[in-house]
Write a protein that holds these residues in place. Sequence first.
Motif, mmCIF file in Angstrom:
data_model
loop_
_atom_site.group_PDB
_atom_site.id
_atom_site.type_symbol
_atom_site.label_atom_id
_atom_site.label_comp_id
_atom_site.label_asym_id
_atom_site.label_seq_id
_atom_site.Cartn_x
_atom_site.Cartn_y
_atom_site.Cartn_z
ATOM 1 N N ASN A 66 5.046 12.831 -1.497
ATOM 2 C CA ASN A 66 4.101 11.815 -1.947
ATOM 3 C C ASN A 66 4.047 11.776 -3.475
ATOM 4 O O ASN A 66 3.125 12.278 -4.100
ATOM 5 C CB ASN A 66 2.716 12.103 -1.360
ATOM 6 C CG ASN A 66 1.830 10.889 -1.463
ATOM 7 O OD1 ASN A 66 2.292 9.790 -1.762
ATOM 8 N ND2 ASN A 66 0.553 11.087 -1.244
ATOM 9 N N ILE A 67 5.037 11.137 -4.060
ATOM 10 C CA ILE A 67 5.143 11.088 -5.523
ATOM 11 C C ILE A 67 4.032 10.210 -6.087
ATOM 12 O O ILE A 67 3.821 9.092 -5.606
ATOM 13 C CB ILE A 67 6.525 10.533 -5.924
ATOM 14 C CG1 ILE A 67 7.565 11.577 -5.557
ATOM 15 C CG2 ILE A 67 6.584 10.191 -7.412
ATOM 16 C CD1 ILE A 67 8.965 11.180 -5.799
ATOM 17 N N ASN A 68 3.322 10.713 -7.096
ATOM 18 C CA ASN A 68 2.212 9.897 -7.614
ATOM 19 C C ASN A 68 2.389 9.522 -9.079
ATOM 20 O O ASN A 68 1.455 9.136 -9.748
ATOM 21 C CB ASN A 68 0.863 10.585 -7.371
ATOM 22 C CG ASN A 68 0.706 11.799 -8.251
ATOM 23 O OD1 ASN A 68 1.647 12.233 -8.894
ATOM 24 N ND2 ASN A 68 -0.486 12.364 -8.281
ATOM 25 N N VAL A 105 -2.321 -1.754 -4.583
ATOM 26 C CA VAL A 105 -2.134 -0.861 -3.428
ATOM 27 C C VAL A 105 -1.303 0.340 -3.888
ATOM 28 O O VAL A 105 -0.322 0.159 -4.592
ATOM 29 C CB VAL A 105 -1.469 -1.583 -2.226
ATOM 30 C CG1 VAL A 105 -2.122 -2.914 -1.948
ATOM 31 C CG2 VAL A 105 0.016 -1.769 -2.424
ATOM 32 N N CYS A 107 -2.441 2.816 -5.950
ATOM 33 C CA CYS A 107 -2.740 2.742 -7.395
ATOM 34 C C CYS A 107 -2.570 4.077 -8.096
ATOM 35 O O CYS A 107 -2.644 4.148 -9.318
ATOM 36 C CB CYS A 107 -4.173 2.256 -7.589
ATOM 37 S SG CYS A 107 -5.400 3.466 -7.022
ATOM 38 N N ASP A 139 -5.568 4.029 -2.696
ATOM 39 C CA ASP A 139 -4.489 5.016 -2.543
ATOM 40 C C ASP A 139 -4.870 5.948 -1.399
ATOM 41 O O ASP A 139 -6.042 6.051 -1.031
ATOM 42 C CB ASP A 139 -4.292 5.822 -3.840
ATOM 43 C CG ASP A 139 -2.905 6.421 -3.941
ATOM 44 O OD1 ASP A 139 -2.065 5.862 -4.661
ATOM 45 O OD2 ASP A 139 -2.645 7.442 -3.270
ATOM 46 N N LEU A 194 -2.098 2.658 3.759
ATOM 47 C CA LEU A 194 -1.423 1.375 4.054
ATOM 48 C C LEU A 194 -0.799 1.345 5.440
ATOM 49 O O LEU A 194 -0.509 0.282 5.971
ATOM 50 C CB LEU A 194 -0.317 1.125 3.022
ATOM 51 C CG LEU A 194 -0.807 0.797 1.631
ATOM 52 C CD1 LEU A 194 0.310 0.944 0.621
ATOM 53 C CD2 LEU A 194 -1.349 -0.634 1.617
ATOM 54 N N ASN A 217 6.453 0.616 -6.471
ATOM 55 C CA ASN A 217 6.950 1.987 -6.306
ATOM 56 C C ASN A 217 6.359 2.697 -5.092
ATOM 57 O O ASN A 217 5.915 3.844 -5.181
ATOM 58 C CB ASN A 217 6.686 2.795 -7.595
ATOM 59 C CG ASN A 217 7.342 2.162 -8.800
ATOM 60 O OD1 ASN A 217 8.566 2.037 -8.843
ATOM 61 N ND2 ASN A 217 6.544 1.696 -9.746
HETATM 62 C C1 LIG Z 1 4.919 6.450 -7.220
HETATM 63 S S1 LIG Z 1 3.217 6.119 -7.082
HETATM 64 C C2 LIG Z 1 3.145 4.474 -7.730
HETATM 65 C C3 LIG Z 1 1.883 4.203 -8.474
HETATM 66 C C4 LIG Z 1 1.781 2.802 -9.085
HETATM 67 N N1 LIG Z 1 1.775 1.784 -8.050
HETATM 68 C C5 LIG Z 1 2.890 2.554 -10.056
HETATM 69 O O1 LIG Z 1 3.810 1.769 -9.771
HETATM 70 O O2 LIG Z 1 2.875 3.152 -11.130
HETATM 71 C C6 LIG Z 1 3.048 5.839 -5.333
HETATM 72 C C7 LIG Z 1 1.617 5.927 -4.864
HETATM 73 O O3 LIG Z 1 1.560 5.365 -3.553
HETATM 74 C C8 LIG Z 1 0.672 6.135 -2.783
HETATM 75 N N2 LIG Z 1 0.995 5.959 -1.362
HETATM 76 C C9 LIG Z 1 2.111 6.335 -0.713
HETATM 77 N N3 LIG Z 1 2.014 6.036 0.594
HETATM 78 C C10 LIG Z 1 0.805 5.459 0.765
HETATM 79 C C11 LIG Z 1 0.122 4.935 1.897
HETATM 80 N N4 LIG Z 1 0.656 4.984 3.112
HETATM 81 N N5 LIG Z 1 -1.109 4.407 1.719
HETATM 82 C C12 LIG Z 1 -1.668 4.378 0.490
HETATM 83 N N6 LIG Z 1 -1.082 4.864 -0.620
HETATM 84 C C13 LIG Z 1 0.149 5.394 -0.483
HETATM 85 C C14 LIG Z 1 0.899 7.547 -3.265
HETATM 86 O O4 LIG Z 1 -0.225 8.384 -2.970
HETATM 87 C C15 LIG Z 1 1.117 7.358 -4.767
HETATM 88 O O5 LIG Z 1 -0.090 7.501 -5.482
#
Ligand SMILES: C[S@@+](CC[C@H](N)C(=O)[O-])C[C@H]1O[C@@H](n2cnc3c(N)ncnc32)[C@H](O)[C@@H]1O
Length: 272
Positions: A66-68, A105, A107, A139, A194, A217
Amino acid sequence: MDNSANQILQLILQKYHMNLLAYDEDYLMKTIHKRMAFLQYKSFDEYLLEITYNQGEVHTLSDALNINYSQFFREQQGFFALEQVVMPSLFSQNKNNREIRIWSVGCSTGQEAYSVAILLHHYSVLTGKKFRYRIFASDISISSLEYAKRGIYNEHEVESIRYEFIKKYFVKIENTYHILQEIKDHITFLEYDLLDTKTRIPTESIYGEFDIVLCNNILYYYRDEFQKIIINKLVKSLSPIGFLITTKSEKMIVSKNVELKNINVESSVFRK
Ligand SMILES: C[S@@+](CC[C@H](N)C(=O)[O-])C[C@H]1O[C@@H](n2cnc3c(N)ncnc32)[C@H](O)[C@@H]1O
């Protein structure tokens, strides 16, 4: 799916009730290989044993998946289109001056939502137009949301922000940058998965109908059928004049799943 990887995932599901089956197979395998290399394991069987007896490793693997990582104004073409096409279009069509609704979404630590809020505020100042807007930023990660809600970033994190915006929208306290309360007030941070099939949108947003949905992302971490679930949900949440914004690398994933128009050939901004 590779049999050994499948064994690992089934074990995690049955023993720890954590479902990691939605992740894209290549991405999953790469992450498992990285964990094995770190632990100096050469075979999947060794890693399987580690998972069997060490719940901590299951959490480490899940965190690694789970890359954040996030950044202010990360996908420049998306923000450029937001400023040049999406906002002018929305405001010209919003005759009754109703509240503009935005959903960020996935975030993460908040940079995406704050970037949009800053642009909207800036647009309002530039055009002299007064309008109401609300950003719902969701998130699955509670720790990322806690970070986002504080709205405090270090010097390195604000590097990608125009100097003009740093000066106007942040207060510098020692080596940290605090986003102005005036900007924060437009954002509601919410926990939301999501992939949750029981709900269409975060319930706190009440009725969806978003004018802008940002999904950046996230999609490429998931297998095809789960990408589809997410995209369908996002398209249904759009208002009739709404835009869906994604990254260049996720544009194809959206195009192959739903029929939406691109605002132009190069961009990864879609409208109904
Ligand atoms: C790589 S980060 C991207 C953050 C931002 N959207 C950006 O582009 O900078 C991906 C984010 O998506 C969230 N994420 C992944 N799967 C998810 C899900 N099923 N429901 C909600 N959030 C999710 C992760 O926790 C993480 O914070």
